[in-house]
Design a protein around this motif. Sequence first.
Motif, PDB file in Angstrom:
ATOM      1  N   SER A  22      45.458  56.188  42.027  1.00  0.00           N
ATOM      2  CA  SER A  22      44.426  57.207  41.853  1.00  0.00           C
ATOM      3  C   SER A  22      43.031  56.583  41.761  1.00  0.00           C
ATOM      4  CB  SER A  22      44.696  58.040  40.596  1.00  0.00           C
ATOM      5  OG  SER A  22      44.489  57.263  39.426  1.00  0.00           O
ATOM      6  N   ARG A  23      42.963  55.245  41.746  1.00  0.00           N
ATOM      7  CA  ARG A  23      41.691  54.530  41.608  1.00  0.00           C
ATOM      8  C   ARG A  23      41.455  53.664  42.844  1.00  0.00           C
ATOM      9  NH1 ARG A  23      39.502  54.957  36.606  1.00  0.00           N
ATOM     10  NH2 ARG A  23      38.423  52.975  36.732  1.00  0.00           N
ATOM     11  N   TYR A  24      40.238  53.109  42.967  1.00  0.00           N
ATOM     12  CA  TYR A  24      39.845  52.354  44.164  1.00  0.00           C
ATOM     13  C   TYR A  24      39.205  51.021  43.781  1.00  0.00           C
ATOM     14  CZ  TYR A  24      40.689  56.531  46.851  1.00  0.00           C
ATOM     15  OH  TYR A  24      41.297  57.606  47.435  1.00  0.00           O
ATOM     16  N   ARG A  25      39.255  50.089  44.732  1.00  0.00           N
ATOM     17  CA  ARG A  25      38.630  48.775  44.582  1.00  0.00           C
ATOM     18  C   ARG A  25      37.876  48.458  45.872  1.00  0.00           C
ATOM     19  NH1 ARG A  25      40.716  45.918  40.216  1.00  0.00           N
ATOM     20  NH2 ARG A  25      39.824  44.015  41.024  1.00  0.00           N
ATOM     21  N   TRP A  26      36.870  47.606  45.792  1.00  0.00           N
ATOM     22  CA  TRP A  26      36.174  47.139  46.984  1.00  0.00           C
ATOM     23  C   TRP A  26      36.264  45.627  47.046  1.00  0.00           C
ATOM     24  CZ3 TRP A  26      32.395  43.617  46.060  1.00  0.00           C
ATOM     25  CH2 TRP A  26      31.766  43.634  44.835  1.00  0.00           C
ATOM     26  N   PHE A  27      36.163  45.084  48.255  1.00  0.00           N
ATOM     27  CA  PHE A  27      36.050  43.643  48.420  1.00  0.00           C
ATOM     28  C   PHE A  27      35.292  43.335  49.704  1.00  0.00           C
ATOM     29  CE2 PHE A  27      40.104  44.909  50.127  1.00  0.00           C
ATOM     30  CZ  PHE A  27      40.273  44.183  51.299  1.00  0.00           C
ATOM     31  N   ILE A  28      34.600  42.197  49.701  1.00  0.00           N
ATOM     32  CA  ILE A  28      33.795  41.758  50.836  1.00  0.00           C
ATOM     33  C   ILE A  28      34.455  40.526  51.422  1.00  0.00           C
ATOM     34  CG2 ILE A  28      31.553  40.847  51.562  1.00  0.00           C
ATOM     35  CD1 ILE A  28      30.359  42.472  49.203  1.00  0.00           C
ATOM     36  N   GLN A  29      34.636  40.552  52.738  1.00  0.00           N
ATOM     37  CA  GLN A  29      35.266  39.438  53.429  1.00  0.00           C
ATOM     38  C   GLN A  29      34.319  38.828  54.458  1.00  0.00           C
ATOM     39  OE1 GLN A  29      38.885  41.272  55.016  1.00  0.00           O
ATOM     40  NE2 GLN A  29      40.017  39.894  53.668  1.00  0.00           N
ATOM     41  N   ARG A  36      33.674  38.344  47.612  1.00  0.00           N
ATOM     42  CA  ARG A  36      33.407  39.075  46.372  1.00  0.00           C
ATOM     43  C   ARG A  36      34.369  40.244  46.302  1.00  0.00           C
ATOM     44  NH1 ARG A  36      27.291  40.536  45.240  1.00  0.00           N
ATOM     45  NH2 ARG A  36      28.245  40.974  43.242  1.00  0.00           N
ATOM     46  N   GLN A  37      34.640  40.680  45.084  1.00  0.00           N
ATOM     47  CA  GLN A  37      35.467  41.867  44.905  1.00  0.00           C
ATOM     48  C   GLN A  37      35.132  42.532  43.583  1.00  0.00           C
ATOM     49  OE1 GLN A  37      39.495  40.555  45.036  1.00  0.00           O
ATOM     50  NE2 GLN A  37      39.412  39.503  43.095  1.00  0.00           N
ATOM     51  N   SER A  38      35.503  43.794  43.481  1.00  0.00           N
ATOM     52  CA  SER A  38      35.245  44.508  42.236  1.00  0.00           C
ATOM     53  C   SER A  38      36.071  43.881  41.112  1.00  0.00           C
ATOM     54  CB  SER A  38      35.567  45.996  42.386  1.00  0.00           C
ATOM     55  OG  SER A  38      36.874  46.189  42.873  1.00  0.00           O
ATOM     56  N   CYS A  39      35.474  43.819  39.952  1.00  0.00           N
ATOM     57  CA  CYS A  39      36.156  43.226  38.795  1.00  0.00           C
ATOM     58  C   CYS A  39      37.174  44.185  38.188  1.00  0.00           C
ATOM     59  CB  CYS A  39      35.134  42.840  37.726  1.00  0.00           C
ATOM     60  SG  CYS A  39      34.018  41.546  38.253  1.00  0.00           S
ATOM     61  N   TYR A  40      36.991  45.463  38.466  1.00  0.00           N
ATOM     62  CA  TYR A  40      37.871  46.486  37.905  1.00  0.00           C
ATOM     63  C   TYR A  40      37.967  47.630  38.907  1.00  0.00           C
ATOM     64  CZ  TYR A  40      33.160  47.939  36.713  1.00  0.00           C
ATOM     65  OH  TYR A  40      31.827  48.242  36.764  1.00  0.00           O
ATOM     66  N   SER A  41      38.971  48.457  38.748  1.00  0.00           N
ATOM     67  CA  SER A  41      39.127  49.603  39.646  1.00  0.00           C
ATOM     68  C   SER A  41      38.134  50.698  39.266  1.00  0.00           C
ATOM     69  CB  SER A  41      40.561  50.128  39.588  1.00  0.00           C
ATOM     70  OG  SER A  41      40.861  50.611  38.303  1.00  0.00           O
TER      71      SER A  41
END
Length: 67
Positions: A22-29, A36-41
Amino acid sequence: MTLADTSAPLRLHVQRCKDDPSRYRWFIQNRGHVLRQSCYSLPDENEALAQGCRALEEAAAIWRDSH
């Protein structure tokens, strides 16, 4: 969802959190490597996209300054 910065070889990905769909995360490739990526959802896709876009802008600026 995937977005790219055209001035740098960076891609932003937003996806559902594996631990809590039900939650989302982001990351950069960069060329398949996570920079980089989100530290939390985050509670929704729009919030993850907004935070990820800000992080992509910062990462792209650093990339441009170093090249």
